[in-house]
Design an enzyme around this catalytic site. Structure first.
Site, mmCIF file in Angstrom:
data_model
loop_
_atom_site.group_PDB
_atom_site.id
_atom_site.type_symbol
_atom_site.label_atom_id
_atom_site.label_comp_id
_atom_site.label_asym_id
_atom_site.label_seq_id
_atom_site.Cartn_x
_atom_site.Cartn_y
_atom_site.Cartn_z
ATOM 1 N N GLU A 1 -8.925 -1.823 5.914
ATOM 2 C CA GLU A 1 -7.634 -1.987 6.749
ATOM 3 C C GLU A 1 -7.811 -2.142 8.260
ATOM 4 O OE1 GLU A 1 -4.776 0.996 5.900
ATOM 5 O OE2 GLU A 1 -2.989 -0.022 6.765
ATOM 6 N N GLN B 1 0.900 -1.017 -0.145
ATOM 7 C CA GLN B 1 0.066 -0.045 0.008
ATOM 8 C C GLN B 1 0.810 1.302 -0.058
ATOM 9 O OE1 GLN B 1 -1.876 0.540 3.498
ATOM 10 N NE2 GLN B 1 -3.635 1.747 2.951
ATOM 11 N N GLU C 1 -6.111 9.374 17.482
ATOM 12 C CA GLU C 1 -6.842 10.571 17.145
ATOM 13 C C GLU C 1 -7.601 10.794 16.085
ATOM 14 O OE1 GLU C 1 -3.605 10.239 17.970
ATOM 15 O OE2 GLU C 1 -3.278 10.857 20.212
HETATM 16 C C1 LIG Z 1 3.174 -0.520 11.283
HETATM 17 C C2 LIG Z 1 2.599 0.237 10.594
HETATM 18 C C3 LIG Z 1 2.373 -0.023 9.226
HETATM 19 C C4 LIG Z 1 2.202 0.937 8.209
HETATM 20 N N1 LIG Z 1 2.078 0.520 7.015
HETATM 21 C C5 LIG Z 1 1.615 1.395 5.835
HETATM 22 C C6 LIG Z 1 1.566 0.978 4.706
HETATM 23 O O1 LIG Z 1 1.822 -0.109 4.116
HETATM 24 N N2 LIG Z 1 1.342 1.885 3.607
HETATM 25 C C7 LIG Z 1 1.114 3.091 4.114
HETATM 26 O O2 LIG Z 1 0.823 4.008 3.252
HETATM 27 N N3 LIG Z 1 1.310 3.713 5.298
HETATM 28 C C8 LIG Z 1 1.533 2.742 6.390
HETATM 29 N N4 LIG Z 1 1.682 3.304 7.520
HETATM 30 C C9 LIG Z 1 1.655 4.742 7.907
HETATM 31 C C10 LIG Z 1 0.421 5.066 8.726
HETATM 32 O O3 LIG Z 1 -0.483 5.106 8.004
HETATM 33 C C11 LIG Z 1 0.632 6.606 9.296
HETATM 34 O O4 LIG Z 1 1.802 6.304 9.957
HETATM 35 C C12 LIG Z 1 -0.504 7.146 9.958
HETATM 36 O O5 LIG Z 1 -1.662 7.381 9.161
HETATM 37 C C13 LIG Z 1 -0.101 8.460 10.677
HETATM 38 O O6 LIG Z 1 0.525 9.467 9.546
HETATM 39 P P1 LIG Z 1 1.754 10.012 10.236
HETATM 40 O O7 LIG Z 1 2.938 8.918 10.831
HETATM 41 O O8 LIG Z 1 2.530 10.809 9.225
HETATM 42 O O9 LIG Z 1 1.541 10.870 11.465
HETATM 43 P P2 LIG Z 1 0.995 12.096 11.570
HETATM 44 O O10 LIG Z 1 -0.099 12.409 10.452
HETATM 45 O O11 LIG Z 1 2.233 13.188 11.351
HETATM 46 O O12 LIG Z 1 0.459 12.505 13.046
HETATM 47 C C14 LIG Z 1 1.202 12.861 13.974
HETATM 48 C C15 LIG Z 1 0.462 12.990 15.381
HETATM 49 O O13 LIG Z 1 -0.500 14.041 15.031
HETATM 50 C C16 LIG Z 1 -2.003 13.446 15.321
HETATM 51 N N5 LIG Z 1 -2.871 14.156 14.598
HETATM 52 C C17 LIG Z 1 -2.657 14.431 13.207
HETATM 53 N N6 LIG Z 1 -3.880 14.987 12.946
HETATM 54 C C18 LIG Z 1 -4.756 15.207 13.710
HETATM 55 C C19 LIG Z 1 -6.101 15.447 13.874
HETATM 56 N N7 LIG Z 1 -6.591 16.092 12.815
HETATM 57 N N8 LIG Z 1 -6.608 15.790 15.104
HETATM 58 C C20 LIG Z 1 -5.957 15.247 16.227
HETATM 59 N N9 LIG Z 1 -4.724 14.750 16.034
HETATM 60 C C21 LIG Z 1 -4.044 14.774 15.157
HETATM 61 C C22 LIG Z 1 -1.660 12.164 15.124
HETATM 62 O O14 LIG Z 1 -2.645 11.329 15.769
HETATM 63 C C23 LIG Z 1 -0.383 11.585 15.565
HETATM 64 O O15 LIG Z 1 -0.389 11.612 17.122
HETATM 65 C C24 LIG Z 1 2.126 2.279 8.618
HETATM 66 C C25 LIG Z 1 2.293 2.669 10.041
HETATM 67 C C26 LIG Z 1 2.762 1.609 10.766
HETATM 68 C C27 LIG Z 1 2.994 2.099 12.253
#
Ligand SMILES: Cc1cc2nc3c(=O)[nH]c(=O)nc-3n(C[C@H](O)[C@H](O)[C@H](O)COP(=O)(O)OP(=O)(O)OC[C@H]3O[C@@H](n4cnc5c(N)ncnc54)[C@H](O)[C@@H]3O)c2cc1C
Length: 429
Positions: A244, A126, A397
């Site tokens: 998912e 993905q 969140e």
């Molecule tokens: C084990 C694992 C497998 C994964 N596999 C995939 C994969 O196969 N393909 C893929 O594309 N992605 C994958 N991901 C990524 C995952 O989808 C993202 O890490 C996730 O969506 C969070 O995005 P970010 O890491 O950019 O955090 P951010 O979006 O930068 O968030 C940082 C913090 O801010 C908070 N936050 C952000 N927006 C808001 C809001 N509007 N209100 C309140 N709080 C908020 C979040 O909750 C978090 O605590 C994977 C992640 C993990 C941990």
């Protein structure tokens, strides 16, 4: 057959709404008695299974299913296991890509990609998240531009599980920078094995390396590899994300230990697949180990620890019931929706409490890893793996926002970007 984006492809046919689980069970049992052959190549066996509509019986007949209600998938999985047989492969292909293509089309992609996904001839990853677009996924900036018969893709993705060995990627990229944020995104099927795609594994704090950063430099996608229509990728992405939320719950299949080519190949396939996911049980907190650990270490004599273990085990039981309720809702034909968010939140909460209970039992030794450490390092792996539970598939969140907005009807998160062309929006970097 409905065309791209209608979503009708996953609805049940009226005739099947009255299907009876016992009748389905008997029918598949008879079919297996006549057709299951462990000496076939795994691919041959799965072609036979899909050809008869038993690989995913809830899919429409035209698309390798039987148009049965969703409960039939579980009934058939039980019967396959009871016969010592093998079902379709576990993974993001069958769990995420295939249901999304089935729901949004077009037919040409259903024809091309559903069969090899069901047989395990192709594997998927993905490609959604980017360094500046995770929770705010619709802010993604990977770009796709049409050049003759092909889309040319440039950008960077990150956290992409299994991208280093997948054949195909579910890719979100922006095709229209003048459309509003959610409107200019398209959903592509990206062939991964090409010079323009570079997957670099990322080492995690639990020492596994199951996901990657993926660099797309003039990567090529055939012009018709677009799921759900150009500019309509967001709707398809929401379908993938909804599936998912329950993907995390999928467990390792158990195969009969009998000999036979199909079984041997299935065991090897599962071994290779679960190599990537072998820390996933630890990320869920391993509540199942608590009672035995409390007894074995004597920590159960401490009333506070005993209390905590009882609390976590109760939460675990309630979590199972919640999951069963969600499964029952699915079995009655509902597409996964906000109830998945509640289950996911409960799983995050349980994982954190279970990890804390492990540290109460094990004390400072919980930090030790290696051969002489508690449970050969499993306790330490739990502690450094549980944070992933509340991030993967949408953070806690974000799940709370979904529940608040879509279930409780509370006001939406404030947003300044509604309706404006994406290129005019302020963004990271
Ligand atoms: C084990 C694992 C497998 C994964 N596999 C995939 C994969 O196969 N393909 C893929 O594309 N992605 C994958 N991901 C990524 C995952 O989808 C993202 O890490 C996730 O969506 C969070 O995005 P970010 O890491 O950019 O955090 P951010 O979006 O930068 O968030 C940082 C913090 O801010 C908070 N936050 C952000 N927006 C808001 C809001 N509007 N209100 C309140 N709080 C908020 C979040 O909750 C978090 O605590 C994977 C992640 C993990 C941990």
């Amino acid at each position: 057959m409905p065309e791209a984006g209608s979503g009708d492809a996953v609805r049940q046919t009226g005739a099947m709404e009255n299907a009876d689980p016992d009748a389905v069970r008997t029918e598949v049992r008879d079919w297996l008695a006549a057709n299951w052959d462990p000496d076939l190549a795994l691919v041959e066996w799965r072609r036979r299974l899909a050809g008869a509509g038993w690989a995913v019986p809830s899919w429409p007949e035209r698309w390798h299913g039987r148009g049965l209600p969703a409960w039939a998938d579980e009934v058939v999985a039980d019967e396959l296991a009871a016969a010592g047989s093998v079902g379709p492969p576990v993974g993001s292909g069958t769990s995420l890509a295939a249901p999304t293509i089935l729901a949004h089309g077009p037919d040409a992609l259903r024809e091309r990609f559903l069969p090899p996904t069901l047989t395990g001839e192709v594997t998927w990853c993905q490609l959604f998240s980017e360094p500046g677009a995770g929770s705010d996924l619709a802010g993604l900036t990977a770009r796709a531009e049409l050049d003759g018969d092909e889309w040319v893709i440039n950008g960077q993705k990150v956290w992409n599980t299994s991208a280093h060995h997948a054949d195909l990627g579910m890719l979100l990229a922006r095709t229209d920078w003048d459309a509003p944020k959610h409107k200019g995104i398209s959903y592509f099927v990206l062939p991964m094995r090409q010079p323009g795609v570079e997957a670099r594994p990322l080492r995690q704090m639990n020492d596994h390396a199951s996901f990657n950063e993926v660099f797309l430099s003039d990567a090529r996608v055939p012009h018709d590899h677009v799921v759900g229509g150009v500019g309509d990728g967001w709707r398809a992405a929401l379908t993938t994300l909804a599936f998912e939320r329950r993907f995390g719950a999928l467990g390792r299949p158990r195969f009969s230990s009998r000999a036979g080519r199909a079984l041997e190949e299935a065991r090897r396939e599962a071994e290779a697949h679960f190599e990537t996911y072998k820390w996933y049980p630890q990320r869920a907190g391993r509540a199942d180990l608590l009672l035995e650990r409390a007894r074995a270490t004597g920590a159960g004599a401490d009333p506070a620890t005993r209390d905590e273990v009882a609390r976590v085990l109760s939460m675990s039981r309630v979590g199972r019931w919640t999951a069963e309720r969600a499964r029952a809702a699915l079995a009655s034909g509902r597409t996964p929706g906000p109830e998945g968010s509640i289950g996911k939140l409960a799983a995050s909460h349980l994982a954190r409490r279970a990890a804390a209970a492990h540290t109460m039992i094990t004390g400072a030794d919980a930090m030790l890893t290696g051969a002489d450490s508690p449970l050969d390092g499993v306790v330490a792996e739990i502690i450094v793996s549980v944070p992933a539970q509340s991030i993967a598939g949408g953070t806690d969140e974000v799940q709370r926002n979904i529940v608040a907005e879509r279930q409780l009807g509370l006001p939406r998160d404030p947003s300044t970007d509604v309706g404006l062309p994406f290129r005019e929006l302020p963004r990271n970097g």
